[in-house]
Design a protein around this motif. Sequence first.
Motif, PDB file in Angstrom:
ATOM      1  N   LYS A 283      -4.901  -0.050 -12.411  1.00 22.69           N
ATOM      2  CA  LYS A 283      -5.476  -1.336 -11.989  1.00 22.69           C
ATOM      3  C   LYS A 283      -4.381  -2.327 -11.587  1.00 22.69           C
ATOM      4  O   LYS A 283      -4.519  -3.046 -10.599  1.00 22.69           O
ATOM      5  CB  LYS A 283      -6.346  -1.909 -13.112  1.00 22.69           C
ATOM      6  CG  LYS A 283      -7.659  -1.165 -13.296  1.00 22.69           C
ATOM      7  CD  LYS A 283      -8.637  -1.904 -14.188  1.00 22.69           C
ATOM      8  CE  LYS A 283      -8.225  -1.888 -15.631  1.00 22.69           C
ATOM      9  NZ  LYS A 283      -9.254  -2.490 -16.521  1.00 22.69           N
ATOM     10  N   VAL A 284      -3.294  -2.323 -12.335  1.00 21.94           N
ATOM     11  CA  VAL A 284      -2.177  -3.229 -12.018  1.00 21.94           C
ATOM     12  C   VAL A 284      -1.526  -2.819 -10.700  1.00 21.94           C
ATOM     13  O   VAL A 284      -1.260  -3.660  -9.825  1.00 21.94           O
ATOM     14  CB  VAL A 284      -1.136  -3.225 -13.156  1.00 21.94           C
ATOM     15  CG1 VAL A 284       0.100  -4.031 -12.755  1.00 21.94           C
ATOM     16  CG2 VAL A 284      -1.749  -3.783 -14.434  1.00 21.94           C
ATOM     17  N   LEU A 285      -1.259  -1.523 -10.553  1.00 19.23           N
ATOM     18  CA  LEU A 285      -0.587  -1.034  -9.350  1.00 19.23           C
ATOM     19  C   LEU A 285      -1.429  -1.266  -8.093  1.00 19.23           C
ATOM     20  O   LEU A 285      -0.907  -1.680  -7.051  1.00 19.23           O
ATOM     21  CB  LEU A 285      -0.270   0.460  -9.496  1.00 19.23           C
ATOM     22  CG  LEU A 285       0.863   0.812 -10.471  1.00 19.23           C
ATOM     23  CD1 LEU A 285       0.900   2.310 -10.733  1.00 19.23           C
ATOM     24  CD2 LEU A 285       2.210   0.346  -9.917  1.00 19.23           C
ATOM     25  N   THR A 286      -2.726  -0.985  -8.172  1.00 15.27           N
ATOM     26  CA  THR A 286      -3.572  -1.187  -6.982  1.00 15.27           C
ATOM     27  C   THR A 286      -3.658  -2.664  -6.609  1.00 15.27           C
ATOM     28  O   THR A 286      -3.663  -3.013  -5.419  1.00 15.27           O
ATOM     29  CB  THR A 286      -4.989  -0.629  -7.224  1.00 15.27           C
ATOM     30  OG1 THR A 286      -5.537  -1.186  -8.435  1.00 15.27           O
ATOM     31  CG2 THR A 286      -4.967   0.885  -7.327  1.00 15.27           C
ATOM     32  N   GLN A 287      -3.692  -3.533  -7.603  1.00 15.17           N
ATOM     33  CA  GLN A 287      -3.741  -4.971  -7.322  1.00 15.17           C
ATOM     34  C   GLN A 287      -2.445  -5.430  -6.656  1.00 15.17           C
ATOM     35  O   GLN A 287      -2.460  -6.166  -5.663  1.00 15.17           O
ATOM     36  CB  GLN A 287      -3.978  -5.750  -8.619  1.00 15.17           C
ATOM     37  CG  GLN A 287      -3.964  -7.268  -8.452  1.00 15.17           C
ATOM     38  CD  GLN A 287      -5.044  -7.760  -7.510  1.00 15.17           C
ATOM     39  OE1 GLN A 287      -6.177  -7.297  -7.566  1.00 15.17           O
ATOM     40  NE2 GLN A 287      -4.694  -8.684  -6.623  1.00 15.17           N
ATOM     41  N   GLU A 288      -1.310  -4.954  -7.178  1.00  8.42           N
ATOM     42  CA  GLU A 288      -0.012  -5.375  -6.650  1.00  8.42           C
ATOM     43  C   GLU A 288       0.267  -4.779  -5.270  1.00  8.42           C
ATOM     44  O   GLU A 288       0.874  -5.425  -4.420  1.00  8.42           O
ATOM     45  CB  GLU A 288       1.104  -4.962  -7.621  1.00  8.42           C
ATOM     46  CG  GLU A 288       1.089  -5.697  -8.947  1.00  8.42           C
ATOM     47  CD  GLU A 288       1.352  -7.187  -8.780  1.00  8.42           C
ATOM     48  OE1 GLU A 288       2.151  -7.557  -7.890  1.00  8.42           O
ATOM     49  OE2 GLU A 288       0.761  -7.983  -9.528  1.00  8.42           O
ATOM     50  N   ILE A 289      -0.174  -3.549  -5.040  1.00 11.68           N
ATOM     51  CA  ILE A 289       0.174  -2.855  -3.791  1.00 11.68           C
ATOM     52  C   ILE A 289      -0.861  -3.078  -2.693  1.00 11.68           C
ATOM     53  O   ILE A 289      -0.508  -3.298  -1.527  1.00 11.68           O
ATOM     54  CB  ILE A 289       0.366  -1.346  -4.064  1.00 11.68           C
ATOM     55  CG1 ILE A 289       1.610  -1.141  -4.939  1.00 11.68           C
ATOM     56  CG2 ILE A 289       0.497  -0.552  -2.767  1.00 11.68           C
ATOM     57  CD1 ILE A 289       1.809   0.279  -5.433  1.00 11.68           C
TER      58      ILE A 289
ATOM     59  N   ASN B 134       4.433   5.892   7.578  1.00 14.36           N
ATOM     60  CA  ASN B 134       3.213   5.641   8.346  1.00 14.36           C
ATOM     61  C   ASN B 134       2.255   4.689   7.640  1.00 14.36           C
ATOM     62  O   ASN B 134       1.213   4.339   8.183  1.00 14.36           O
ATOM     63  CB  ASN B 134       2.488   6.971   8.615  1.00 14.36           C
ATOM     64  CG  ASN B 134       3.332   7.910   9.458  1.00 14.36           C
ATOM     65  OD1 ASN B 134       4.146   7.466  10.252  1.00 14.36           O
ATOM     66  ND2 ASN B 134       3.145   9.211   9.264  1.00 14.36           N
ATOM     67  N   ILE B 135       2.608   4.272   6.427  1.00 17.83           N
ATOM     68  CA  ILE B 135       1.726   3.413   5.646  1.00 17.83           C
ATOM     69  C   ILE B 135       1.868   1.958   6.118  1.00 17.83           C
ATOM     70  O   ILE B 135       2.867   1.584   6.740  1.00 17.83           O
ATOM     71  CB  ILE B 135       2.074   3.554   4.143  1.00 17.83           C
ATOM     72  CG1 ILE B 135       0.882   3.218   3.267  1.00 17.83           C
ATOM     73  CG2 ILE B 135       3.257   2.693   3.766  1.00 17.83           C
ATOM     74  CD1 ILE B 135       1.086   3.617   1.817  1.00 17.83           C
ATOM     75  N   ASP B 136       0.863   1.165   5.824  1.00 16.07           N
ATOM     76  CA  ASP B 136       0.912  -0.266   6.160  1.00 16.07           C
ATOM     77  C   ASP B 136       2.160  -0.902   5.542  1.00 16.07           C
ATOM     78  O   ASP B 136       2.509  -0.626   4.390  1.00 16.07           O
ATOM     79  CB  ASP B 136      -0.352  -0.949   5.624  1.00 16.07           C
ATOM     80  CG  ASP B 136      -0.342  -2.444   5.874  1.00 16.07           C
ATOM     81  OD1 ASP B 136      -0.681  -2.858   6.988  1.00 16.07           O
ATOM     82  OD2 ASP B 136       0.021  -3.178   4.922  1.00 16.07           O
ATOM     83  N   LEU B 137       2.844  -1.743   6.324  1.00 16.30           N
ATOM     84  CA  LEU B 137       4.135  -2.298   5.900  1.00 16.30           C
ATOM     85  C   LEU B 137       4.010  -3.113   4.614  1.00 16.30           C
ATOM     86  O   LEU B 137       4.853  -3.002   3.716  1.00 16.30           O
ATOM     87  CB  LEU B 137       4.727  -3.162   7.017  1.00 16.30           C
ATOM     88  CG  LEU B 137       6.147  -3.683   6.776  1.00 16.30           C
ATOM     89  CD1 LEU B 137       7.120  -2.530   6.563  1.00 16.30           C
ATOM     90  CD2 LEU B 137       6.601  -4.556   7.944  1.00 16.30           C
ATOM     91  N   ASN B 138       2.962  -3.921   4.493  1.00 14.34           N
ATOM     92  CA  ASN B 138       2.790  -4.730   3.282  1.00 14.34           C
ATOM     93  C   ASN B 138       2.552  -3.842   2.059  1.00 14.34           C
ATOM     94  O   ASN B 138       3.063  -4.123   0.965  1.00 14.34           O
ATOM     95  CB  ASN B 138       1.622  -5.708   3.454  1.00 14.34           C
ATOM     96  CG  ASN B 138       1.960  -6.834   4.414  1.00 14.34           C
ATOM     97  OD1 ASN B 138       3.119  -7.273   4.480  1.00 14.34           O
ATOM     98  ND2 ASN B 138       0.972  -7.304   5.161  1.00 14.34           N
ATOM     99  N   GLU B 139       1.778  -2.779   2.258  1.00 21.71           N
ATOM    100  CA  GLU B 139       1.538  -1.852   1.152  1.00 21.71           C
ATOM    101  C   GLU B 139       2.818  -1.116   0.784  1.00 21.71           C
ATOM    102  O   GLU B 139       3.098  -0.877  -0.397  1.00 21.71           O
ATOM    103  CB  GLU B 139       0.430  -0.866   1.530  1.00 21.71           C
ATOM    104  CG  GLU B 139      -0.943  -1.531   1.639  1.00 21.71           C
ATOM    105  CD  GLU B 139      -2.005  -0.616   2.216  1.00 21.71           C
ATOM    106  OE1 GLU B 139      -1.651   0.512   2.627  1.00 21.71           O
ATOM    107  OE2 GLU B 139      -3.181  -1.011   2.256  1.00 21.71           O
ATOM    108  N   LEU B 140       3.628  -0.775   1.804  1.00 22.35           N
ATOM    109  CA  LEU B 140       4.897  -0.099   1.545  1.00 22.35           C
ATOM    110  C   LEU B 140       5.848  -1.013   0.768  1.00 22.35           C
ATOM    111  O   LEU B 140       6.567  -0.564  -0.131  1.00 22.35           O
ATOM    112  CB  LEU B 140       5.537   0.345   2.865  1.00 22.35           C
ATOM    113  CG  LEU B 140       6.798   1.203   2.762  1.00 22.35           C
ATOM    114  CD1 LEU B 140       6.558   2.433   1.897  1.00 22.35           C
ATOM    115  CD2 LEU B 140       7.287   1.611   4.149  1.00 22.35           C
TER     116      LEU B 140
END
Length: 555
Positions: free
Chosen positions: A432-438, A503-509
């Motif tokens: 939950k923490v990782l998905t919120q932050e990423i 190839n992932i979204d830059l903000n997510e990366l």
Amino acid sequence: MVIKELIVSKGVNHEIIRKINFNTKGLSLIVDESGTEIKKSGSNIGKTTAVKIIDICLGAKTKSVLYYEKDTGENFLIKNFIHDKKVVAELIIEENKKMYSLKRELYTNGKNYIDDEPLKYEDYIKKLNTIIFNNNSSKPSLAQLIRKFIRLDTGNEEALFKFLGSYTTNPEYQAIYTYLFGIADNKFVNVNLDQINEKIDKDIEAICRKNAVSSIEEFKAKVELLKEELVRFEEDYKDVSVIDDYKEKQEEMQNLLLKITEKENLYAIKELKKKLIEEKIIKEEKNKFTVDIRFLESIYEETKLIMKEPLKDFSDLQGFHNGMIEKRKHLLKQSLIELTTEISEIEEELTKLRQHYETKYISFNSLLREKFEEKYKKYSDNKLKLNNYLNDYQYIQDKIIEKQSNDQKKIKEDNDNTKKEIVENSLNEFFKVLTQEITGETYKLLLNLNKDEFPVQAVGLNGKPGTGIKKALIACFDMSHINLILKNQYHMPHFIIHDKLENIDLNELKGIIKEARSFEGQYIFPILSDRISILGIKENEVVLTLSADSKFFRV
């Protein structure tokens, strides 16, 4: 287990091509500094080569991935270099404070070594499964487990939880995930037995369809009915005589055969008589030139008594003798002609009788055969059908016994929901923490122990995640799993290896990079250099830099 070092060398002197030291925590990046033009040309810089070699050292069977890709085909330069230079890869890993050397010769028919001990590929895999997962069983296999930690198959990038692809069944995923989550390590025994029983059920179903029955009970009833029908037929048949209908024809055949025998005997007698006459004629011919003086004198005296004029000299006597022989020969030849005619007539009659008998015999047997076939066809067909039914029915009974035996072999599974909830809560503590932050949205993992359903699901406030966000969720899920392993001290890898993260979204990366810096496990992946400055990558986070002038194999 962590990855310490990768050494790639060539030749008998083990000349080092690459030596890569990995960070035991956080990021270990492989950077591609090749320019845009090089990328467009499709030149093989080798940024994914390092992770592919790690995969090979950790048990991947196919070595050709180092020089073959579906899109571009074979890279003969790399292929020939590996084979000609006898390239060897050695991966140093650490498990429970003990170092292991995993070595594989990358060329065709190359050998495998663990701590310099040569091993057949099967033994290499078996020992690796014990070292990495403390798993001495063939199921789950090393390939099924390690693929969760090394994600190189781009075709499965968006599968999220289905890291083995869609062909792996839900029960198999159940067994793998319960093992990886530390919930249960014995589910594969039951999964294998369930798969065998499913095959048995399909076999039984196919045999029932073949025999036009819908159940085993119906099959049994059909067998009993057919048995009863055959018994009734046998009782009815006792009063039926096929031969009685053909007595008259049989007598006619016997009389005809008797006539043939009589004619054959007569023919033999006539032939013998003919042969004797022919021999007499030959004998008379020989007597024609034989003269017995004493015999002639006696004849001469006799002729004087019966002839008015006695023979005056020997030539008259000789002529008289030969004349007598000719008369006897004439009589014999007349008899021979008559006998030959009789023999021809007998032979003609015999031929007709034989032809008549043959015609009658074929007709008689044909009718007899038809009568038998008419009487026995239904009985034979039903008997054959019964035998087939009995064989199939017995096969089903044997398979039912085998299935029952398999059920008895099953291990009682620990489906303790309390344990499942503890693991689920621990995973979600990180997830939950990782998905919120990423991703900027909170997701939760749901675990399901029902063997017919998929074991893991991610849900958010807006439902299931969309395709675009799944790649980021893979990173969140895999880091959460490593955190669970570290927290519960499972005997499993502490690393993640991903490919194609650029190839992932830059903000997510950016979020992944940020979270990976505080990650207690290892996060290894290749990345393009044009993102280094944007992402703020630190120098110590880069373990290998490649370029057009410094490709992985330096060729």
